[in-house]
Motif scaffolding. Structure first.
Motif, PDB file in Angstrom:
ATOM      1  N   ALA A   1     -22.722   6.582  29.617  1.00  0.00           N
ATOM      2  CA  ALA A   1     -22.768   6.314  28.174  1.00  0.00           C
ATOM      3  C   ALA A   1     -21.677   7.083  27.436  1.00  0.00           C
ATOM      4  CB  ALA A   1     -24.141   6.681  27.627  1.00  0.00           C
ATOM      5  N   ALA A   2     -21.401   8.309  27.882  1.00  0.00           N
ATOM      6  CA  ALA A   2     -20.375   9.105  27.216  1.00  0.00           C
ATOM      7  C   ALA A   2     -19.001   8.460  27.351  1.00  0.00           C
ATOM      8  CB  ALA A   2     -20.346  10.518  27.813  1.00  0.00           C
ATOM      9  N   GLU A   3     -18.731   7.838  28.500  1.00  0.00           N
ATOM     10  CA  GLU A   3     -17.441   7.175  28.693  1.00  0.00           C
ATOM     11  C   GLU A   3     -17.344   5.934  27.812  1.00  0.00           C
ATOM     12  OE1 GLU A   3     -14.706   5.235  32.265  1.00  0.00           O
ATOM     13  OE2 GLU A   3     -16.448   6.486  32.765  1.00  0.00           O
ATOM     14  N   VAL A   4     -18.461   5.235  27.650  1.00  0.00           N
ATOM     15  CA  VAL A   4     -18.483   4.069  26.763  1.00  0.00           C
ATOM     16  C   VAL A   4     -18.149   4.496  25.340  1.00  0.00           C
ATOM     17  CG1 VAL A   4     -19.907   2.234  25.778  1.00  0.00           C
ATOM     18  CG2 VAL A   4     -20.172   2.849  28.186  1.00  0.00           C
ATOM     19  N   GLU A   5     -18.778   5.578  24.879  1.00  0.00           N
ATOM     20  CA  GLU A   5     -18.527   6.067  23.530  1.00  0.00           C
ATOM     21  C   GLU A   5     -17.074   6.498  23.351  1.00  0.00           C
ATOM     22  OE1 GLU A   5     -20.335   6.285  20.717  1.00  0.00           O
ATOM     23  OE2 GLU A   5     -21.919   5.111  21.668  1.00  0.00           O
ATOM     24  N   ARG A   6     -16.514   7.168  24.369  1.00  0.00           N
ATOM     25  CA  ARG A   6     -15.109   7.590  24.277  1.00  0.00           C
ATOM     26  C   ARG A   6     -14.184   6.378  24.206  1.00  0.00           C
ATOM     27  NH1 ARG A   6     -16.605  11.615  28.050  1.00  0.00           N
ATOM     28  NH2 ARG A   6     -15.897  10.291  29.768  1.00  0.00           N
TER      29      ARG A   6
END
Length: 256
Positions: free
Chosen positions: A53-58
């Motif tokens: 999820a953090a990579e999606v947000e980035r």
């Protein structure tokens, strides 16, 4: 043993960009890259199945300005008016005006040059669904014309000519696979030949480089030196094409 392919999963999500709350559909599937898509249906973010999820947000955050600009442009764009396939209606064919003539006799569908010099598509008087008949005629015209352009650019690159098929994809003008060949969107037949050639050159370049690396763009440039201007013109032209059938609108995408 064949491994069963995992079905794509979608979920509704939202984030805050530049102080604005943006809702989007997150689609996880067996893909390798992340991509953003914006169209009349909203924002879609396509990611690999196990992308954190953090990579999606980035990824979304790095495209903040692009995404907000596209949403603003979409909101400001006038509502799409479907093309009315009536007698005398004009539509673009390879960048030039072409007229629909519903005065044909018999069952023949044919192209001709009218007495006033404009190109015409002649449909039989008895045609029930003129929009469907127009789309079929455009698809046949496209399928007759595209292979020659693909062959030309394959000759320039020195690679075998693959099978050429039509596409109706919402998010891309063309695609290339070493197994299934090159697919080109049938709606390209509306555009000037130089813009169609850019898409052809792009897909043929993938026969040498199946990626979008600097080496790939170097191949594109060797085939089509003015590709940057053509890409801009293609994006602008997409919004002007006639919408003959539901779903013809082309989506706006940004891939990584």
């Amino acid at each position: 043993m064949l491994r069963r392919r995992t079905a794509p999963r979608e979920e509704a999500c939202e984030t805050v960009l530049g102080g604005r709350r943006v809702r989007y559909t997150l689609r996880r599937s067996a893909r390798r890259t992340l991509a953003l898509q914006v169209d009349a249906r909203g924002v879609k973010v396509a990611v690999p199945l196990h992308c954190p999820a953090a990579e999606v947000e980035r990824f979304i955050a790095t495209h903040t300005q692009w995404l907000l600009d596209k949403l603003d442009a979409l909101a400001a764009r006038p509502a799409v008016v479907p093309f009315k396939a009536v007698d005398g209606a004009e539509f673009p064919l390879l960048g030039r005006p072409c007229r629909l003539n519903l005065g044909g006799s018999g069952r023949a569908v044919r192209w001709r040059v009218a007495p006033d010099g404009i190109d015409e598509l002649l449909l039989p008087v008895a045609t029930v669904d003129t929009a469907a008949a127009l789309e079929r005629a455009l698809r046949r015209r496209a399928l007759a014309w595209y292979p020659g352009r693909v062959a030309e650019y394959c000759h320039r690159l020195g690679v075998p000519v693959p099978t050429v098929r039509l596409s109706s994809a919402r998010t891309r003008w063309g695609s290339c696979s070493r197994h299934s060949g090159i697919r080109l969107h049938w709606r390209l037949i509306h555009l000037a030949p130089a813009l169609v050639d850019y898409v052809v050159a792009h897909e043929v370049a993938h026969l040498a480089e199946m990626n979008h690396s600097p080496r790939f763009w170097s191949v594109v440039e060797s085939l089509y030196p003015d590709w940057r201007a053509a890409r801009r013109q293609l994006r602008e032209a997409a919004a002007t094409l006639p919408v003959i059938a539901a779903g013809d609108e082309t989506a706006i995408t940004e891939e990584d």
